[in-house]
Design an enzyme around this catalytic site. Structure first.
Site, short mmCIF file in Angstrom:
data_model
loop_
_atom_site.label_atom_id
_atom_site.label_comp_id
_atom_site.label_asym_id
_atom_site.label_seq_id
_atom_site.Cartn_x
_atom_site.Cartn_y
_atom_site.Cartn_z
N GLN A 78 0.84 -1.20 0.00
CA GLN A 78 0.00 0.00 0.00
C GLN A 78 0.88 1.25 0.00
O GLN A 78 1.14 1.84 1.04
CB GLN A 78 -0.91 -0.02 1.23
CG GLN A 78 -1.83 1.15 1.32
CD GLN A 78 -3.27 0.74 1.15
OE1 GLN A 78 -3.64 -0.38 1.39
NE2 GLN A 78 -4.09 1.68 0.74
N PHE A 79 1.33 1.66 -1.19
CA PHE A 79 2.19 2.84 -1.28
C PHE A 79 1.47 4.09 -0.80
O PHE A 79 2.10 5.07 -0.42
CB PHE A 79 2.72 3.01 -2.71
CG PHE A 79 1.73 3.56 -3.69
CD1 PHE A 79 1.65 4.92 -3.94
CD2 PHE A 79 0.86 2.70 -4.37
CE1 PHE A 79 0.74 5.43 -4.84
CE2 PHE A 79 -0.05 3.20 -5.28
CZ PHE A 79 -0.12 4.56 -5.51
N THR A 80 0.13 4.08 -0.79
CA THR A 80 -0.61 5.27 -0.39
C THR A 80 -0.45 5.60 1.09
O THR A 80 -0.86 6.68 1.53
CB THR A 80 -2.11 5.14 -0.73
OG1 THR A 80 -2.65 4.02 -0.05
CG2 THR A 80 -2.30 4.99 -2.24
#
Length: 155
Positions: A78-80
């Site tokens: 989850q790069f967010t």
């Protein structure tokens, strides 16, 4: 590295309508990788999560870790988690690791989990895919961990 750890009774992740990973009682781990993270960072974060005592003992007190309850994990990249929302209304994700590093450290984190729990107790998403995650949060118990914060002494 950053992780949003949710105690779950069940979680699964699907890509294009097909389930690619799941777990039963344990943790859904949403994992973000930063540009300065290393394999050692992944190990430090996994060790913290693996030993996190948020499962109830016989007295109903959160006192047990994953191994004590034979827990499972589902790890979803989850790069967010590295979203920067300080300016404007559209998040910037430039603080996230480049995809090659993110993928490598995501895989390393999953390998560490598999080494401790066994492959059968670790589910994975697919790095970089458009994923749909469903879960039943147990408690609800949700813990935010950032290795930059774990490194600092308490004041």
């Amino acid at each position: 590295m950053r992780a949003l750890v949710q105690r779950v009774s069940h979680a699964e992740v699907a890509v294009a309508g097909e389930t690619v990973g799941r777990c039963g009682r344990g943790f859904l781990i949403l994992l973000g990788v930063g540009p300065d993270d290393t394999p050692e960072t992944a190990e430090r974060l996994w060790t913290k999560i693996h030993k996190l005592r948020v499962f109830d003992d016989e007295a109903g007190k959160m006192n047990l870790a994953l191994d004590s309850v034979e827990g499972e994990v589902l790890v979803v990249s989850q790069f967010t988690l590295y979203a920067d929302c300080r300016r404007g209304n559209r998040p910037s994700f430039t603080s996230a690791a480049p995809p090659e590093l993110g993928d490598a450290l995501y895989r390393r984190f999953c390998e560490l989990a598999e080494a401790d729990l066994g492959r059968a107790r670790v589910g994975r998403g697919i790095f970089g895919a458009d994923m749909q995650v469903s879960l039943t949060n147990d408690g609800p118990i949700t813990v935010w961990l950032d290795t930059d914060e774990l490194s600092r002494p308490r004041s």
